[in-house]
Write a protein that holds these residues in place. Structure first.
Motif, mmCIF file in Angstrom:
data_model
loop_
_atom_site.group_PDB
_atom_site.id
_atom_site.type_symbol
_atom_site.label_atom_id
_atom_site.label_comp_id
_atom_site.label_asym_id
_atom_site.label_seq_id
_atom_site.Cartn_x
_atom_site.Cartn_y
_atom_site.Cartn_z
ATOM 1 N N UNK A 104 0.784 -1.223 0.000
ATOM 2 C CA UNK A 104 0.000 0.000 0.000
ATOM 3 C C UNK A 104 0.815 1.272 0.000
ATOM 4 N N UNK A 105 2.111 1.190 -0.156
ATOM 5 C CA UNK A 105 2.957 2.385 -0.147
ATOM 6 C C UNK A 105 3.383 2.731 -1.566
ATOM 7 N N UNK A 106 2.627 3.629 -2.184
ATOM 8 C CA UNK A 106 2.921 4.067 -3.548
ATOM 9 C C UNK A 106 2.543 5.527 -3.708
ATOM 10 N N UNK A 107 3.164 6.160 -4.681
ATOM 11 C CA UNK A 107 2.760 7.466 -5.181
ATOM 12 C C UNK A 107 2.594 7.281 -6.681
ATOM 13 N N UNK A 108 1.471 7.761 -7.229
ATOM 14 C CA UNK A 108 1.192 7.615 -8.655
ATOM 15 C C UNK A 108 0.864 8.955 -9.271
ATOM 16 N N UNK A 109 1.444 9.209 -10.431
ATOM 17 C CA UNK A 109 1.038 10.340 -11.258
ATOM 18 C C UNK A 109 0.439 9.767 -12.531
ATOM 19 N N UNK A 110 -0.816 10.109 -12.783
ATOM 20 C CA UNK A 110 -1.473 9.748 -14.039
ATOM 21 C C UNK A 110 -1.336 10.939 -14.974
ATOM 22 N N UNK A 111 -0.625 10.730 -16.055
ATOM 23 C CA UNK A 111 -0.387 11.773 -17.045
ATOM 24 C C UNK A 111 -1.503 11.736 -18.081
ATOM 25 N N UNK A 112 -2.064 12.877 -18.369
ATOM 26 C CA UNK A 112 -3.084 12.981 -19.429
ATOM 27 C C UNK A 112 -4.261 12.037 -19.185
ATOM 28 N N UNK A 113 -4.565 11.763 -17.923
ATOM 29 C CA UNK A 113 -5.655 10.849 -17.578
ATOM 30 C C UNK A 113 -6.230 11.234 -16.227
ATOM 31 N N UNK A 157 -1.877 10.713 -7.020
ATOM 32 C CA UNK A 157 -2.539 9.877 -6.020
ATOM 33 C C UNK A 157 -1.527 9.420 -4.971
ATOM 34 N N UNK A 158 -1.999 9.286 -3.739
ATOM 35 C CA UNK A 158 -1.240 8.568 -2.704
ATOM 36 C C UNK A 158 -1.966 7.254 -2.475
ATOM 37 N N UNK A 159 -1.209 6.197 -2.246
ATOM 38 C CA UNK A 159 -1.770 4.874 -1.977
ATOM 39 C C UNK A 159 -1.483 4.505 -0.532
ATOM 40 N N UNK A 160 -2.461 3.889 0.083
ATOM 41 C CA UNK A 160 -2.366 3.462 1.475
ATOM 42 C C UNK A 160 -3.063 2.114 1.632
ATOM 43 N N UNK A 161 -2.891 1.492 2.766
ATOM 44 C CA UNK A 161 -3.674 0.299 3.085
ATOM 45 C C UNK A 161 -5.101 0.744 3.392
#
Length: 186
Positions: A131-140, A155-159
């Motif tokens: 659950x430990x992620x950082x996501x950037x959605x480009x053009x979406x 986005x930040x991801x967590x449990x």
């Protein structure tokens, strides 16, 4: 396959700015083991050439329920556009090249790391890698890259059981969460 839960914290047309904020979130995290996952929805030969040249060993599959081309079948991706392209476990130094190669294509950069820090204000200890992620959605506008947009979303991801960590993380970089906490298949 496992899942994390993601919540949006920023939407902007400022690509450099959203990458800086992603970096600030990563500065909070335990990144002793850091890797990058990349996905894109590739529709044009130019996008395929740029991304294929950068990550020639990427997995891909054709978009659409009635289309069955894929790297697993040994098919040529150029004959099956549009395709969904994925490459996991890349080095963090590849981010700038991946962003440039994606151009206007809907794409996703996800940083995978060792864990989130302690969040005593919300009663949470250090978070582990799940659950430990950082996501950037480009053009979406979505994590599945199905809703193309003229902007980018962070986005930040967590449990799921630590949902309160998402607003806490956002606050650490001067932001607020928006939208719902949503399951994000990995």
């Amino acid at each position: 396959m496992s899942n994390s839960y993601a919540q949006a914290v920023l939407r902007t047309t400022d690509l450099a700015g959203i990458l800086r904020v992603a970096g600030r979130l990563l500065d909070l995290a335990d990144t002793t083991q850091l890797e990058v996952d990349f996905e894109a929805r590739v529709s044009t030969p130019g996008e395929l050439e740029r991304l294929g040249g950068l990550i020639p060993d990427a997995d891909w599959w054709s978009c659409g329920a009635d289309r069955h081309g894929s790297s697993e079948n040994g098919d040529a991706p150029s004959e099956w556009l549009p395709i969904h392209l994925r490459r996991w476990c890349l080095g963090p130094e590849t981010v700038e090249e991946l962003v440039a190669a994606a151009g206007d294509a809907p794409a996703m950069i996800r940083w995978d790391f060792s864990g989130w820090p302690e969040a005593p204000e919300v009663g949470l200890g250090c978070g582990g890698a799940r659950g430990a992620y950082v996501t950037v959605c480009l053009n979406a506008r979505d994590l599945d890259l199905e809703e193309p947009a003229p902007d980018h979303t962070l986005y930040v991801h967590v449990k799921q059981v630590e949902a309160e960590r998402a607003p806490w993380l956002a606050a650490q970089v001067g932001l607020r969460v928006f939208g719902e906490l949503e399951m994000a298949p990995l």
